[in-house]
Design a protein around this motif. Structure first.
Motif, mmCIF file in Angstrom:
data_model
loop_
_atom_site.group_PDB
_atom_site.id
_atom_site.type_symbol
_atom_site.label_atom_id
_atom_site.label_comp_id
_atom_site.label_asym_id
_atom_site.label_seq_id
_atom_site.Cartn_x
_atom_site.Cartn_y
_atom_site.Cartn_z
ATOM 1 N N GLU A 126 21.639 8.028 134.640
ATOM 2 C CA GLU A 126 21.915 9.431 134.329
ATOM 3 C C GLU A 126 22.405 9.580 132.901
ATOM 4 O OE1 GLU A 126 24.075 13.336 136.264
ATOM 5 O OE2 GLU A 126 24.763 11.364 136.887
ATOM 6 N N GLY A 127 21.834 10.531 132.188
ATOM 7 C CA GLY A 127 22.250 10.814 130.820
ATOM 8 C C GLY A 127 21.512 10.001 129.770
ATOM 9 N N GLU A 128 20.754 8.998 130.198
ATOM 10 C CA GLU A 128 20.010 8.191 129.236
ATOM 11 C C GLU A 128 18.708 8.876 128.838
ATOM 12 O OE1 GLU A 128 21.438 3.662 130.231
ATOM 13 O OE2 GLU A 128 19.474 4.275 130.921
ATOM 14 N N VAL A 129 18.257 8.580 127.638
ATOM 15 C CA VAL A 129 17.004 9.127 127.134
ATOM 16 C C VAL A 129 15.992 7.989 127.037
ATOM 17 C CG1 VAL A 129 15.892 10.262 125.172
ATOM 18 C CG2 VAL A 129 18.207 10.920 125.849
ATOM 19 N N ILE A 130 14.807 8.218 127.543
ATOM 20 C CA ILE A 130 13.739 7.215 127.489
ATOM 21 C C ILE A 130 13.142 7.196 126.085
ATOM 22 C CG2 ILE A 130 11.472 6.569 128.407
ATOM 23 C CD1 ILE A 130 12.261 8.152 130.960
ATOM 24 N N ASP A 131 12.922 6.007 125.555
ATOM 25 C CA ASP A 131 12.200 5.864 124.289
ATOM 26 C C ASP A 131 10.722 6.118 124.606
ATOM 27 O OD1 ASP A 131 10.692 4.943 122.109
ATOM 28 O OD2 ASP A 131 12.154 3.378 121.620
ATOM 29 N N GLU A 132 10.294 7.356 124.389
ATOM 30 C CA GLU A 132 8.967 7.776 124.831
ATOM 31 C C GLU A 132 7.852 6.970 124.178
ATOM 32 O OE1 GLU A 132 8.378 12.002 124.717
ATOM 33 O OE2 GLU A 132 10.341 12.393 125.621
ATOM 34 N N ASP A 133 7.936 6.745 122.878
ATOM 35 C CA ASP A 133 6.884 6.007 122.183
ATOM 36 C C ASP A 133 6.776 4.588 122.713
ATOM 37 O OD1 ASP A 133 6.295 8.225 120.633
ATOM 38 O OD2 ASP A 133 7.556 7.585 118.961
ATOM 39 N N ALA A 134 7.915 3.929 122.915
ATOM 40 C CA ALA A 134 7.916 2.555 123.416
ATOM 41 C C ALA A 134 7.373 2.507 124.845
ATOM 42 C CB ALA A 134 9.327 1.973 123.365
ATOM 43 N N PHE A 135 7.734 3.494 125.673
ATOM 44 C CA PHE A 135 7.280 3.529 127.056
ATOM 45 C C PHE A 135 5.763 3.728 127.114
ATOM 46 C CE2 PHE A 135 6.557 5.110 131.305
ATOM 47 C CZ PHE A 135 7.431 4.356 132.076
ATOM 48 N N ILE A 136 5.258 4.678 126.327
ATOM 49 C CA ILE A 136 3.815 4.931 126.286
ATOM 50 C C ILE A 136 3.077 3.683 125.808
ATOM 51 C CG2 ILE A 136 2.023 6.218 125.041
ATOM 52 C CD1 ILE A 136 3.863 8.707 125.336
ATOM 53 N N ALA A 137 3.621 2.993 124.809
ATOM 54 C CA ALA A 137 2.993 1.767 124.311
ATOM 55 C C ALA A 137 2.925 0.706 125.409
ATOM 56 C CB ALA A 137 3.761 1.239 123.101
ATOM 57 N N LEU A 138 3.977 0.584 126.212
ATOM 58 C CA LEU A 138 3.970 -0.380 127.321
ATOM 59 C C LEU A 138 2.880 -0.037 128.331
ATOM 60 C CD1 LEU A 138 7.655 -1.154 128.389
ATOM 61 C CD2 LEU A 138 5.999 -2.707 127.349
ATOM 62 N N VAL A 139 2.780 1.232 128.694
ATOM 63 C CA VAL A 139 1.766 1.643 129.668
ATOM 64 C C VAL A 139 0.373 1.340 129.119
ATOM 65 C CG1 VAL A 139 0.737 3.595 130.894
ATOM 66 C CG2 VAL A 139 3.229 3.397 130.741
ATOM 67 N N ARG A 140 0.138 1.671 127.872
ATOM 68 C CA ARG A 140 -1.182 1.419 127.279
ATOM 69 C C ARG A 140 -1.489 -0.074 127.247
ATOM 70 N NH1 ARG A 140 -0.734 6.102 122.679
ATOM 71 N NH2 ARG A 140 -1.561 7.762 123.997
ATOM 72 N N GLU A 141 -0.490 -0.878 126.944
ATOM 73 C CA GLU A 141 -0.696 -2.329 126.905
ATOM 74 C C GLU A 141 -0.977 -2.860 128.321
ATOM 75 O OE1 GLU A 141 1.408 -6.432 125.401
ATOM 76 O OE2 GLU A 141 2.497 -4.547 125.146
ATOM 77 N N ALA A 142 -0.268 -2.323 129.328
ATOM 78 C CA ALA A 142 -0.480 -2.744 130.704
ATOM 79 C C ALA A 142 -1.899 -2.407 131.164
ATOM 80 C CB ALA A 142 0.553 -2.088 131.631
ATOM 81 N N VAL A 143 -2.390 -1.230 130.791
ATOM 82 C CA VAL A 143 -3.749 -0.824 131.139
ATOM 83 C C VAL A 143 -4.755 -1.760 130.444
ATOM 84 C CG1 VAL A 143 -5.486 1.001 130.922
ATOM 85 C CG2 VAL A 143 -3.138 1.564 131.619
ATOM 86 N N ALA A 144 -4.529 -2.039 129.183
ATOM 87 C CA ALA A 144 -5.438 -2.927 128.441
ATOM 88 C C ALA A 144 -5.460 -4.308 129.081
ATOM 89 C CB ALA A 144 -5.000 -3.020 126.977
ATOM 90 N N LEU A 145 -4.315 -4.800 129.520
ATOM 91 C CA LEU A 145 -4.247 -6.103 130.182
ATOM 92 C C LEU A 145 -5.044 -6.079 131.483
ATOM 93 C CD1 LEU A 145 -2.972 -8.957 130.162
ATOM 94 C CD2 LEU A 145 -1.049 -7.979 131.421
ATOM 95 N N ASN A 146 -4.911 -4.997 132.255
ATOM 96 C CA ASN A 146 -5.683 -4.871 133.497
ATOM 97 C C ASN A 146 -7.180 -4.866 133.230
ATOM 98 O OD1 ASN A 146 -3.401 -4.755 135.080
ATOM 99 N ND2 ASN A 146 -3.494 -2.552 135.434
ATOM 100 N N ARG A 147 -7.571 -4.258 132.129
ATOM 101 C CA ARG A 147 -8.995 -4.126 131.829
ATOM 102 C C ARG A 147 -9.549 -5.369 131.163
ATOM 103 N NH1 ARG A 147 -8.539 2.271 130.301
ATOM 104 N NH2 ARG A 147 -8.609 2.947 132.484
ATOM 105 N N GLY A 148 -8.635 -6.255 130.746
ATOM 106 C CA GLY A 148 -8.970 -7.567 130.215
ATOM 107 C C GLY A 148 -10.062 -7.578 129.215
#
Length: 113
Positions: A91-113
């Motif tokens: 509670e009260g924390e702010v997500i680093d949006e750019d870093a989070f989006i970069a992680l998701v994109r990297e995870a998708v790229a890894l899945n797509r190999g």
């Protein structure tokens, strides 16, 4: 303490995942009496992450997090797990949006190999 901060956080995380990968598929899995809504899971050519709500935090667990680059250090949980890594938001924390989006994109790229 606002009871809604967790729901708001889940919605924020959901919006970031969709921003990172518009073709993401969201499903609710693992429904049980203590969690009738189940656990939101997000996939794109394989599981990307799950989002779980706890009393004191919202946990986003990346299925292959240990294989992802994390230059900003956004992972703050399950750091010793063999495969997964997680981002806990309190509670009260702010997500680093750019870093989070970069992680998701990297995870998708890894899945797509």
């Amino acid at each position: 303490m606002s009871a809604d901060w967790r729901a708001d956080t889940v919605e924020k995380i959901r919006s970031l995942i969709v921003a990172a990968e518009p073709a993401v598929v969201e499903e609710a899995k693992w429904r049980k009496a203590s969690n009738p809504d189940g656990v939101p899971t997000f996939s794109a050519d394989g599981l990307i992450c799950t989002v779980e709500t706890y009393k004191d935090k919202v946990k986003t667990t990346f299925a292959k997090g240990a294989s992802l680059e994390d230059p900003t250090g956004i992972f703050n949980a399950s750091l010793d797990a063999g495969t997964r890594r997680a981002v806990d938001v309190f509670e009260g924390e702010v997500i680093d949006e750019d870093a989070f989006i970069a992680l998701v994109r990297e995870a998708v790229a890894l899945n797509r190999g």
